[in-house]
Design a protein around this motif. Structure first.
Motif, PDB file in Angstrom:
ATOM      1  N   ALA A 196      13.403   0.904   5.381  1.00 47.95           N
ATOM      2  CA  ALA A 196      14.489   0.935   4.392  1.00 47.95           C
ATOM      3  C   ALA A 196      13.972   0.655   2.984  1.00 47.95           C
ATOM      4  O   ALA A 196      14.329   1.349   2.025  1.00 47.95           O
ATOM      5  N   GLY A 197      13.113  -0.343   2.846  1.00 50.08           N
ATOM      6  CA  GLY A 197      12.583  -0.679   1.529  1.00 50.08           C
ATOM      7  C   GLY A 197      11.708   0.424   0.953  1.00 50.08           C
ATOM      8  O   GLY A 197      11.773   0.716  -0.244  1.00 50.08           O
ATOM      9  N   LEU A 198      10.905   1.048   1.811  1.00 44.15           N
ATOM     10  CA  LEU A 198      10.043   2.134   1.338  1.00 44.15           C
ATOM     11  C   LEU A 198      10.858   3.359   0.943  1.00 44.15           C
ATOM     12  O   LEU A 198      10.558   4.017  -0.070  1.00 44.15           O
ATOM     13  N   LEU A 199      11.872   3.673   1.715  1.00 43.06           N
ATOM     14  CA  LEU A 199      12.729   4.815   1.388  1.00 43.06           C
ATOM     15  C   LEU A 199      13.459   4.588   0.066  1.00 43.06           C
ATOM     16  O   LEU A 199      13.587   5.505  -0.755  1.00 43.06           O
ATOM     17  N   GLU A 200      13.920   3.375  -0.164  1.00 42.95           N
ATOM     18  CA  GLU A 200      14.589   3.069  -1.426  1.00 42.95           C
ATOM     19  C   GLU A 200      13.607   3.132  -2.590  1.00 42.95           C
ATOM     20  O   GLU A 200      13.956   3.613  -3.681  1.00 42.95           O
TER      21      GLU A 200
ATOM     22  N   ALA B 263      11.008   5.096  -2.779  1.00 46.54           N
ATOM     23  CA  ALA B 263      10.782   6.516  -3.050  1.00 46.54           C
ATOM     24  C   ALA B 263      11.962   7.119  -3.799  1.00 46.54           C
ATOM     25  O   ALA B 263      11.778   7.922  -4.726  1.00 46.54           O
ATOM     26  N   ARG B 264      13.179   6.722  -3.410  1.00 45.79           N
ATOM     27  CA  ARG B 264      14.358   7.257  -4.101  1.00 45.79           C
ATOM     28  C   ARG B 264      14.340   6.868  -5.576  1.00 45.79           C
ATOM     29  O   ARG B 264      14.552   7.713  -6.453  1.00 45.79           O
ATOM     30  N   ARG B 265      14.058   5.604  -5.846  1.00 43.72           N
ATOM     31  CA  ARG B 265      14.025   5.144  -7.231  1.00 43.72           C
ATOM     32  C   ARG B 265      12.845   5.757  -7.997  1.00 43.72           C
ATOM     33  O   ARG B 265      12.945   6.069  -9.187  1.00 43.72           O
ATOM     34  N   GLY B 266      11.742   5.937  -7.301  1.00 41.02           N
ATOM     35  CA  GLY B 266      10.541   6.432  -7.960  1.00 41.02           C
ATOM     36  C   GLY B 266      10.691   7.848  -8.486  1.00 41.02           C
ATOM     37  O   GLY B 266      10.079   8.210  -9.497  1.00 41.02           O
ATOM     38  N   PHE B 267      11.530   8.653  -7.815  1.00 48.53           N
ATOM     39  CA  PHE B 267      11.692  10.032  -8.242  1.00 48.53           C
ATOM     40  C   PHE B 267      13.069  10.307  -8.840  1.00 48.53           C
ATOM     41  O   PHE B 267      13.474  11.457  -8.981  1.00 48.53           O
TER      42      PHE B 267
ATOM     43  N   PRO C 185      12.911  16.001  -7.271  1.00 53.02           N
ATOM     44  CA  PRO C 185      13.769  15.985  -6.070  1.00 53.02           C
ATOM     45  C   PRO C 185      13.049  16.428  -4.798  1.00 53.02           C
ATOM     46  O   PRO C 185      13.257  15.828  -3.735  1.00 53.02           O
ATOM     47  N   VAL C 186      12.216  17.458  -4.876  1.00 49.76           N
ATOM     48  CA  VAL C 186      11.566  17.920  -3.647  1.00 49.76           C
ATOM     49  C   VAL C 186      10.501  16.930  -3.184  1.00 49.76           C
ATOM     50  O   VAL C 186      10.254  16.798  -1.970  1.00 49.76           O
ATOM     51  N   LEU C 187       9.877  16.211  -4.112  1.00 48.23           N
ATOM     52  CA  LEU C 187       8.936  15.182  -3.700  1.00 48.23           C
ATOM     53  C   LEU C 187       9.657  13.979  -3.101  1.00 48.23           C
ATOM     54  O   LEU C 187       9.150  13.343  -2.161  1.00 48.23           O
ATOM     55  N   GLU C 188      10.833  13.665  -3.616  1.00 50.08           N
ATOM     56  CA  GLU C 188      11.620  12.605  -2.975  1.00 50.08           C
ATOM     57  C   GLU C 188      11.967  12.986  -1.543  1.00 50.08           C
ATOM     58  O   GLU C 188      11.857  12.174  -0.616  1.00 50.08           O
ATOM     59  N   THR C 189      12.364  14.239  -1.347  1.00 49.02           N
ATOM     60  CA  THR C 189      12.652  14.712   0.010  1.00 49.02           C
ATOM     61  C   THR C 189      11.411  14.634   0.894  1.00 49.02           C
ATOM     62  O   THR C 189      11.476  14.220   2.064  1.00 49.02           O
ATOM     63  N   MET C 190      10.281  15.032   0.358  1.00 53.50           N
ATOM     64  CA  MET C 190       9.027  14.929   1.114  1.00 53.50           C
ATOM     65  C   MET C 190       8.808  13.513   1.608  1.00 53.50           C
ATOM     66  O   MET C 190       8.482  13.284   2.790  1.00 53.50           O
ATOM     67  N   TRP C 191       8.987  12.542   0.713  1.00 55.58           N
ATOM     68  CA  TRP C 191       8.760  11.157   1.103  1.00 55.58           C
ATOM     69  C   TRP C 191       9.810  10.675   2.099  1.00 55.58           C
ATOM     70  O   TRP C 191       9.487   9.890   3.010  1.00 55.58           O
ATOM     71  N   ARG C 192      11.049  11.115   1.966  1.00 56.17           N
ATOM     72  CA  ARG C 192      12.064  10.706   2.936  1.00 56.17           C
ATOM     73  C   ARG C 192      11.715  11.208   4.334  1.00 56.17           C
ATOM     74  O   ARG C 192      11.841  10.491   5.329  1.00 56.17           O
ATOM     75  N   VAL C 193      11.263  12.456   4.395  1.00 51.90           N
ATOM     76  CA  VAL C 193      10.858  13.024   5.687  1.00 51.90           C
ATOM     77  C   VAL C 193       9.637  12.283   6.230  1.00 51.90           C
ATOM     78  O   VAL C 193       9.597  11.881   7.406  1.00 51.90           O
ATOM     79  N   PHE C 194       8.634  12.097   5.382  1.00 50.91           N
ATOM     80  CA  PHE C 194       7.380  11.494   5.830  1.00 50.91           C
ATOM     81  C   PHE C 194       7.587  10.042   6.254  1.00 50.91           C
ATOM     82  O   PHE C 194       7.159   9.628   7.341  1.00 50.91           O
TER      83      PHE C 194
ATOM     84  N   PRO D 251       0.798  -1.229   0.000  1.00 49.07           N
ATOM     85  CA  PRO D 251       0.000   0.000   0.000  1.00 49.07           C
ATOM     86  C   PRO D 251       0.830   1.277   0.000  1.00 49.07           C
ATOM     87  O   PRO D 251       0.501   2.231  -0.716  1.00 49.07           O
ATOM     88  N   MET D 252       1.907   1.317   0.771  1.00 53.40           N
ATOM     89  CA  MET D 252       2.711   2.532   0.814  1.00 53.40           C
ATOM     90  C   MET D 252       3.497   2.739  -0.470  1.00 53.40           C
ATOM     91  O   MET D 252       3.627   3.866  -0.946  1.00 53.40           O
ATOM     92  N   ARG D 253       4.006   1.673  -1.044  1.00 54.40           N
ATOM     93  CA  ARG D 253       4.681   1.823  -2.337  1.00 54.40           C
ATOM     94  C   ARG D 253       3.683   2.290  -3.396  1.00 54.40           C
ATOM     95  O   ARG D 253       4.010   3.099  -4.265  1.00 54.40           O
ATOM     96  N   GLY D 254       2.460   1.785  -3.312  1.00 56.01           N
ATOM     97  CA  GLY D 254       1.427   2.252  -4.228  1.00 56.01           C
ATOM     98  C   GLY D 254       1.140   3.732  -4.066  1.00 56.01           C
ATOM     99  O   GLY D 254       0.915   4.445  -5.041  1.00 56.01           O
ATOM    100  N   LEU D 255       1.191   4.216  -2.815  1.00 53.60           N
ATOM    101  CA  LEU D 255       0.942   5.637  -2.569  1.00 53.60           C
ATOM    102  C   LEU D 255       2.095   6.490  -3.100  1.00 53.60           C
ATOM    103  O   LEU D 255       1.866   7.567  -3.670  1.00 53.60           O
ATOM    104  N   VAL D 256       3.316   6.017  -2.941  1.00 60.11           N
ATOM    105  CA  VAL D 256       4.468   6.713  -3.522  1.00 60.11           C
ATOM    106  C   VAL D 256       4.325   6.768  -5.047  1.00 60.11           C
ATOM    107  O   VAL D 256       4.526   7.824  -5.668  1.00 60.11           O
TER     108      VAL D 256
END
Length: 220
Positions: free
Chosen positions: A202-206, A208-212, A182-191, A85-90
């Protein structure tokens, strides 16, 4: 009935042309500065054919908002079927970012819905629908153990939707959304750093990094 189909098809094309043209005009100028004559000219239709579908500028604006909501809702609908679900939201946020960069009607619909007091009809229902949809996604994420139980579904949705909205609006003001990814990637890293459970963070952060990763497309 068959004899009416060509006329119905032309009517559909005319209505679509008006919405697309209005999207470009509202995206450039906002509601107050846009004129009906400019919208008709941008759409490549006569004023009479435009008035047949939309008696007023407000009617056009509300139709643009509704169409924008329908286009962006597709991304959230896809998220609901994701295995994570969270990867889907990203992924949904990336899809909407792509639309913001490529589709003037999407940008116009969001701009119009945020021009508080400009339209006589409230438009906050669309945001309520969005928040409810995102809350439903967080409900799935809680069930999957991806986010902390310390935060409720509604709390998370009421935080993420304004966060995303603010990030892309400020990106537009500062860089014309050139730095949107880039700013949306930062948003997701913070969130995610604040709400993801340790076993999933760790998996969700990665993801988000790949997604943006990559450069935004040229704004259409």
């Amino acid at each position: 009935m068959a004899a009416r189909r060509p006329q119905q098809t032309r009517g559909h094309h005319t209505r679509t042309a008006v919405l697309e043209g209005a999207g470009r005009v509202f995206d450039r100028s906002g509601f107050s500065q846009a004129s009906l004559s400019e919208i008709a000219r941008e759409a490549g239709v006569t004023a009479g054919s435009m008035y047949f579908f939309f008696p007023s500028k407000q009617d056009i604006a509300l139709a643009v908002i509704a169409e924008q909501n329908a286009r962006t809702a597709v991304a959230l609908q896809a998220a609901a079927t994701a295995s994570s679900p969270m990867r889907g939201l990203v992924d949904a946020s990336r899809a909407i970012a792509d639309q913001l960069l490529a589709d003037p009607l999407v940008r116009a619909g969001i701009r119009l819905s945020l021009e508080e007091g400009t339209l006589s009809v409230p438009t906050n229902g669309y945001y309520r629908d969005w928040i409810a949809g995102v809350a439903g996604q967080f409900r799935l994420a809680h069930a999957a153990g991806e986010v902390s139980p310390a935060f409720g579904d509604d709390e998370l949705a009421l935080t993420l939707v304004p966060y995303f909205t603010g990030v892309h609006l400020v990106s537009n003001v500062l860089t014309g959304r050139a730095d949107l990814y880039p700013v949306l990637e930062t948003m997701w890293r913070v969130f995610l750093s604040g709400v993801a459970t340790p076993e999933h963070a760790a998996g969700l952060l990665e993801h988000a990094r790949r997604g943006f990763a990559g450069r935004p497309v040229a704004i259409g």
